[in-house]
Motif scaffolding. Structure first.
Motif, short mmCIF file in Angstrom:
data_model
loop_
_atom_site.label_atom_id
_atom_site.label_comp_id
_atom_site.label_asym_id
_atom_site.label_seq_id
_atom_site.Cartn_x
_atom_site.Cartn_y
_atom_site.Cartn_z
N ALA A 1 2.85 6.03 -2.55
CA ALA A 1 4.00 6.84 -2.94
C ALA A 1 4.02 7.04 -4.45
CB ALA A 1 5.29 6.18 -2.47
N GLY A 2 3.71 5.97 -5.19
CA GLY A 2 3.66 6.08 -6.64
C GLY A 2 2.57 7.02 -7.10
N ARG B 1 0.81 -1.20 0.00
CA ARG B 1 0.00 0.00 0.00
C ARG B 1 0.85 1.26 0.00
NH1 ARG B 1 -5.35 0.19 3.57
NH2 ARG B 1 -6.62 -0.87 2.03
N ALA B 2 1.90 1.20 0.76
CA ALA B 2 2.76 2.38 0.86
C ALA B 2 3.41 2.68 -0.49
CB ALA B 2 3.83 2.17 1.93
N LYS B 3 3.81 1.62 -1.19
CA LYS B 3 4.41 1.82 -2.51
C LYS B 3 3.42 2.42 -3.47
CE LYS B 3 7.78 -1.95 -2.31
NZ LYS B 3 8.20 -3.23 -2.92
N ARG B 4 2.19 1.90 -3.44
CA ARG B 4 1.16 2.43 -4.34
C ARG B 4 0.86 3.88 -4.02
NH1 ARG B 4 -3.82 -1.43 -4.17
NH2 ARG B 4 -4.68 0.31 -5.36
#
Length: 147
Positions: A6-7, A1-4
């Motif tokens: 951030a993206g 979730r954090a990657k999404r």
């Protein structure tokens, strides 16, 4: 979730920057057209050089892959020449153009039936108008004819 997340935030920030750059370019275009043309020319050159760099890297990577496969004794992949690649590009372009031509043909409307229909309706209307609202003879006109 954090990657999404951030993206997603990075993509939103990029869109904001792009909009700001577009506004700046519009202002530059209005204020100094010569500098705007120069900037656009520089951007095109940079884009071309970037594309050339990408092509060069692909060619180098392909050469390294061929070398690696040869060292391992694996069979070579089917090599496509630039002529074949160009032929494929031309074929794709022709297919796209054909789709565009077909779409334009579908967009064209034949106006002849509409025009002829309108003229026919007008003809009927004026004939009916002529029959029911034709000339009314006045008594004065008849008296003048007798003299």
């Amino acid at each position: 979730r954090a990657k999404r997340r951030a993206g997603r935030s990075a993509a939103i920030e990029k869109i904001r920057q792009d909009r700001e750059q577009e506004k700046e370019l519009e202002a530059l275009k209005k204020e100094d057209p010569v500098a705007y043309k120069q900037l656009m020319k520089e951007r095109e050159e940079a884009e071309k050089s970037f594309e050339e760099l990408k092509k060069r890297r692909r060619l180098i990577a392909a050469a390294e892959e061929r070398k690696r496969r040869k060292e391992l004794g694996l069979p070579e992949l089917e090599a496509t020449s630039e002529e074949e690649e160009e032929a494929r590009r031309q074929k794709r372009i022709e297919e796209r153009l054909e789709v565009i031509r077909e779409a334009k043909k579908k967009e064209r409307v034949n106006w002849l039936p509409y025009v002829l229909g309108g003229l026919f309706v007008a003809y009927i209307f004026f004939n009916v108008l002529n029959v029911f609202g034709g000339k009314k003879k006045d008594d004065n006109d008849e008296d003048d004819k007798d003299d």
